[in-house]
Motif scaffolding. Structure first.
Motif: not given
Length: 165
Positions: A58-77
């Motif tokens: 759930n994107a509402c529970l993920v904080m920016a500091w957790q994203l460094e170097g990670r891969r995010v895929t959204t419905i747009e892709a």
């Protein structure tokens, strides 16, 4: 403020933000990706579902500091990806799309489950998809979709064919 770099829908991106900024807000406000919807905003409804390193979150529970170097895929892709076509088709054919607010989250969750090896059966898939709520209460259509995608419909058809022999 922190400088942040991660992969978003296959593209390297960077931005500056506070460490506690939510992924949901980054997607919608910094990257103009509005497919993840703000719903309950406490991780219970699934309207903001995305994949983080190929796992639904759930994107509402993920904080920016957790994203460094990670891969995010959204419905747009994922909406244009062949991997989601069986899910999108089943949702449409089974009448599981009503107002559309929950649809992106449903596609994200069900596509993830459909790609899993081993693939869950319909009962397990329904249990794993229970974090996606529908405001229109389109659960009959969602149950039919899960049955089609995860075997109940195919098993019933095979069973009828075998009994006719």
């Amino acid at each position: 403020m922190m400088d942040l770099s991660f992969v978003l829908n296959g593209n390297a991106v960077a931005c500056s933000c506070t460490p506690g900024r939510r992924l949901l807000d980054l997607l919608r406000e910094e990257f103009a990706l509005t497919g993840a919807k703000p719903g309950c905003e406490i991780g219970r409804c699934g309207a903001c579902m995305v994949w983080l390193d190929d796992e639904p979150v759930n994107a509402c529970l993920v904080m920016a500091w957790q994203l460094e170097g990670r891969r995010v895929t959204t419905i747009e892709a994922l909406a244009a990806a062949p991997s989601s076509e069986p899910v999108r088709d089943a949702l449409s054919r089974c009448g599981a799309v009503q107002c559309g607010y929950c649809s992106a989250g449903m596609v994200m969750t069900l596509t993830h489950l459909h790609l899993r090896e081993p693939r869950p059966d319909a009962r397990e898939a329904a249990s794993l998809a229970c974090g996606n709520l529908c405001r229109c209460t389109g659960y009959g259509g969602l149950k039919r979709t899960i049955d089609v995608l995860f075997g109940v419909a195919q098993e019933a058809t095979v069973g009828r064919s075998a009994s006719r022999r």
